[in-house]
Design a protein around this motif. Structure first.
Motif, PDB file in Angstrom:
ATOM      1  N   ASP A  69      23.194  66.018 -58.216  1.00 40.22           N
ATOM      2  CA  ASP A  69      24.667  65.901 -58.832  1.00 40.22           C
ATOM      3  C   ASP A  69      24.646  65.670 -60.202  1.00 40.22           C
ATOM      4  O   ASP A  69      24.752  64.580 -60.959  1.00 40.22           O
ATOM      5  CB  ASP A  69      25.242  64.890 -58.206  1.00 40.22           C
ATOM      6  N   PRO A  70      24.231  66.903 -61.256  1.00 48.19           N
ATOM      7  CA  PRO A  70      23.888  66.621 -62.466  1.00 48.19           C
ATOM      8  C   PRO A  70      25.057  66.097 -63.405  1.00 48.19           C
ATOM      9  O   PRO A  70      24.953  65.705 -64.470  1.00 48.19           O
ATOM     10  CB  PRO A  70      23.372  67.969 -63.037  1.00 48.19           C
ATOM     11  N   GLN A  71      26.333  66.464 -62.920  1.00 50.32           N
ATOM     12  CA  GLN A  71      27.363  65.972 -63.663  1.00 50.32           C
ATOM     13  C   GLN A  71      28.060  64.609 -63.169  1.00 50.32           C
ATOM     14  O   GLN A  71      29.092  64.180 -63.608  1.00 50.32           O
ATOM     15  CB  GLN A  71      28.553  67.064 -63.708  1.00 50.32           C
ATOM     16  N   GLY A  72      27.266  64.010 -62.264  1.00 50.01           N
ATOM     17  CA  GLY A  72      28.048  62.867 -61.784  1.00 50.01           C
ATOM     18  C   GLY A  72      29.124  62.795 -60.855  1.00 50.01           C
ATOM     19  O   GLY A  72      30.058  61.945 -61.166  1.00 50.01           O
ATOM     20  N   LEU A  73      29.552  64.131 -60.300  1.00 55.03           N
ATOM     21  CA  LEU A  73      30.805  64.256 -59.929  1.00 55.03           C
ATOM     22  C   LEU A  73      31.168  63.430 -58.628  1.00 55.03           C
ATOM     23  O   LEU A  73      32.404  63.120 -58.393  1.00 55.03           O
ATOM     24  CB  LEU A  73      30.920  65.911 -59.518  1.00 55.03           C
ATOM     25  N   LEU A  74      30.092  63.031 -58.027  1.00 55.31           N
ATOM     26  CA  LEU A  74      30.599  62.092 -56.870  1.00 55.31           C
ATOM     27  C   LEU A  74      29.987  60.664 -57.126  1.00 55.31           C
ATOM     28  O   LEU A  74      30.070  59.771 -56.178  1.00 55.31           O
ATOM     29  CB  LEU A  74      29.457  62.589 -55.740  1.00 55.31           C
ATOM     30  N   ASP A  75      29.897  60.399 -58.326  1.00 56.48           N
ATOM     31  CA  ASP A  75      29.646  58.842 -58.815  1.00 56.48           C
ATOM     32  C   ASP A  75      30.689  58.048 -58.344  1.00 56.48           C
ATOM     33  O   ASP A  75      30.568  56.687 -58.101  1.00 56.48           O
ATOM     34  CB  ASP A  75      29.660  58.707 -60.270  1.00 56.48           C
ATOM     35  N   THR A  76      32.137  58.321 -58.346  1.00 60.26           N
ATOM     36  CA  THR A  76      33.169  57.290 -57.803  1.00 60.26           C
ATOM     37  C   THR A  76      33.110  57.372 -56.278  1.00 60.26           C
ATOM     38  O   THR A  76      33.921  56.345 -55.951  1.00 60.26           O
ATOM     39  CB  THR A  76      34.318  57.866 -58.195  1.00 60.26           C
ATOM     40  N   TRP A  77      32.319  57.962 -55.598  1.00 61.79           N
ATOM     41  CA  TRP A  77      32.293  57.901 -54.139  1.00 61.79           C
ATOM     42  C   TRP A  77      31.158  56.951 -53.830  1.00 61.79           C
ATOM     43  O   TRP A  77      30.062  56.982 -53.491  1.00 61.79           O
ATOM     44  CB  TRP A  77      31.623  59.124 -53.460  1.00 61.79           C
ATOM     45  N   TRP A  93      38.835  59.015 -55.212  1.00 61.64           N
ATOM     46  CA  TRP A  93      37.568  59.267 -55.573  1.00 61.64           C
ATOM     47  C   TRP A  93      37.872  60.815 -56.253  1.00 61.64           C
ATOM     48  O   TRP A  93      38.673  61.527 -56.119  1.00 61.64           O
ATOM     49  CB  TRP A  93      36.668  59.675 -54.308  1.00 61.64           C
ATOM     50  N   SER A  94      36.775  61.026 -57.090  1.00 61.16           N
ATOM     51  CA  SER A  94      36.962  62.446 -57.949  1.00 61.16           C
ATOM     52  C   SER A  94      36.700  63.497 -57.118  1.00 61.16           C
ATOM     53  O   SER A  94      35.988  63.610 -55.944  1.00 61.16           O
ATOM     54  CB  SER A  94      35.739  62.490 -58.684  1.00 61.16           C
ATOM     55  N   GLY A  95      37.728  64.514 -57.052  1.00 58.10           N
ATOM     56  CA  GLY A  95      37.927  65.652 -56.534  1.00 58.10           C
ATOM     57  C   GLY A  95      38.475  65.688 -54.922  1.00 58.10           C
ATOM     58  O   GLY A  95      38.725  66.681 -54.389  1.00 58.10           O
ATOM     59  N   SER A 106      42.698  67.755 -49.713  1.00 64.28           N
ATOM     60  CA  SER A 106      41.887  68.623 -50.579  1.00 64.28           C
ATOM     61  C   SER A 106      40.771  68.018 -51.016  1.00 64.28           C
ATOM     62  O   SER A 106      40.739  66.964 -51.580  1.00 64.28           O
ATOM     63  CB  SER A 106      43.068  69.219 -51.663  1.00 64.28           C
ATOM     64  N   LEU A 107      39.715  69.053 -50.990  1.00 67.00           N
ATOM     65  CA  LEU A 107      38.359  68.512 -51.525  1.00 67.00           C
ATOM     66  C   LEU A 107      38.021  69.579 -52.484  1.00 67.00           C
ATOM     67  O   LEU A 107      37.480  70.820 -52.331  1.00 67.00           O
ATOM     68  CB  LEU A 107      37.453  68.716 -50.567  1.00 67.00           C
ATOM     69  N   ASP A 108      37.949  69.374 -53.805  1.00 70.09           N
ATOM     70  CA  ASP A 108      37.901  70.193 -54.861  1.00 70.09           C
ATOM     71  C   ASP A 108      36.580  69.934 -55.706  1.00 70.09           C
ATOM     72  O   ASP A 108      36.780  68.998 -56.546  1.00 70.09           O
ATOM     73  CB  ASP A 108      39.000  70.324 -55.872  1.00 70.09           C
ATOM     74  N   LEU A 109      35.367  70.473 -55.406  1.00 67.93           N
ATOM     75  CA  LEU A 109      34.137  70.180 -56.019  1.00 67.93           C
ATOM     76  C   LEU A 109      33.396  71.208 -56.709  1.00 67.93           C
ATOM     77  O   LEU A 109      32.332  71.479 -56.912  1.00 67.93           O
ATOM     78  CB  LEU A 109      33.175  69.732 -54.853  1.00 67.93           C
TER      79      LEU A 109
END
Length: 341
Positions: A69-77, A93-95, A106-109
């Motif tokens: 997860d190079p952009q830390g997209l799931l860091d808030t999870w 949470w993000s996305g 909706s899950l936008d990743l």
């Protein structure tokens, strides 16, 4: 033949004309079309409570299968140790988007470059309508459980590294309005069950390795507004039923191995905003019937090295045109192109 999205070798005729008109709006044309067809995220409005434990655990299980997860997209999870901790509510949470009952819809990743496996825990998101995994690094075959998510209306698996043929279970997802499988390594012919997905308004199969001719059942998909078959290995002539798909706003047949002449019936597709026929093996004259496409905003006739243009008078009818690319196409018989422009 190598995928011609990126390159193609051809013999240059004596006269070539590079004509590319750029206007700022042209860069937004395809984006506007995509969002016109994409269902908007569910607005949470006034939500009651927090997301359910079952859905929170499903998302955490999904995250546990992601090793990159190079952009830390799931860091808030995060699990959230205390009941009142905001991170305990997966709707923030993000996305993640929830409805007003705090159920995940909706899950936008997209664009996350995520690597790992897609967890079947997503099946526990029973209210999920929109799954967007565009531009990540998932590979192999599309997981079979995806076919059980029959409530989905939007599925975007574009620009990953999926391969093989499109699995049959995709055909069971008959509620889909939007399906993007572009930019993968799917091969073979377009399977017949795609034709049973009659609710589709958006179908993008571009940038794969599909071959053969365009199957006839595509013409029966009367809800389609957006059809992208570009960057594959389709061959033969453009079939006549394409001309009857007058509801289309976007048609990309570029970067294939189509041959024969560009058919005059393309001129009957008057709702088109975008048309790409470039990088093919067409021959003969560019038909003046293209001048009937008065709603066109973008037109590519790029690198049709075996085609000729006898006149460009039809261009004067395309008053909405923002972008025109005819580079690599002979204008040897045209002597009034400056006046037309």
């Amino acid at each position: 033949m190598a995928n011609k999205i990126y390159h193609k070798h051809f013999s240059h005729p004596i006269f070539f004309f590079i004509l590319t008109l750029f206007v700022l709006e042209s860069f937004t044309t395809t984006i506007a079309l995509e969002w016109f067809l994409r269902p908007p995220p569910t607005s949470p409005g006034h939500r009651t409570g927090k997301c359910t434990k079952k859905e929170r655990q499903a998302l955490l299980h999904f995250k546990s299968n992601i090793h990159y997860d190079p952009q830390g997209l799931l860091d808030t999870w995060t699990p959230g140790e205390e009941e009142k901790v905001a991170s305990n509510d997966c709707c923030y949470w993000s996305g993640v988007t929830c409805n007003n009952q705090s159920r995940v819809t909706s899950l936008d990743l997209r664009d996350g470059f995520l690597g790992g496996k897609i967890s079947p825990s997503l099946l526990n998101l029973s209210y999920l309508n929109d799954l967007d995994l565009y531009d990540n690094s998932f590979n192999g075959m599309i997981p079979m459980f995806i076919g059980s998510m029959t409530q989905l209306r939007y599925l975007d698996l574009g620009w990953n590294d999926f391969n093989g043929t499109i699995p049959m279970f995709i055909g069971s997802m008959t509620q889909l309005r939007y399906l993007d499988l572009s930019g993968n390594r799917f091969n073979g012919m377009i399977p017949m069950f795609i034709g049973s997905m009659t609710q589709l308004r958006y179908l993008d199969l571009g940038g794969n390795r599909f071959n053969g001719t365009i199957p006839m059942f595509i013409g029966s998909m009367t809800q389609l507004r957006y059809l992208d078959l570009g960057g594959n290995r389709f061959n033969g002539t453009i079939p006549m039923f394409i001309g009857s798909m007058t509801q289309l706003r976007y048609l990309n047949l570029g970067s294939n191995d189509f041959n024969g002449t560009i058919p005059m019936f393309i001129g009957s597709m008057t709702q088109l905003r975008y048309l790409n026929l470039g990088w093919n093996d067409f021959s003969g004259t560019i038909p003046s019937e293209l001048g009937n496409l008065t709603n066109l905003q973008e037109l590519s006739l790029k690198s049709l090295s075996n085609c000729t243009i006898e006149n460009l008078d039809w261009l004067s009818h395309l008053s909405q045109l923002d972008r025109l690319d005819m580079s690599g196409t002979s204008l040897g018989k045209v002597d009034n192109w400056v006046n037309v422009i």
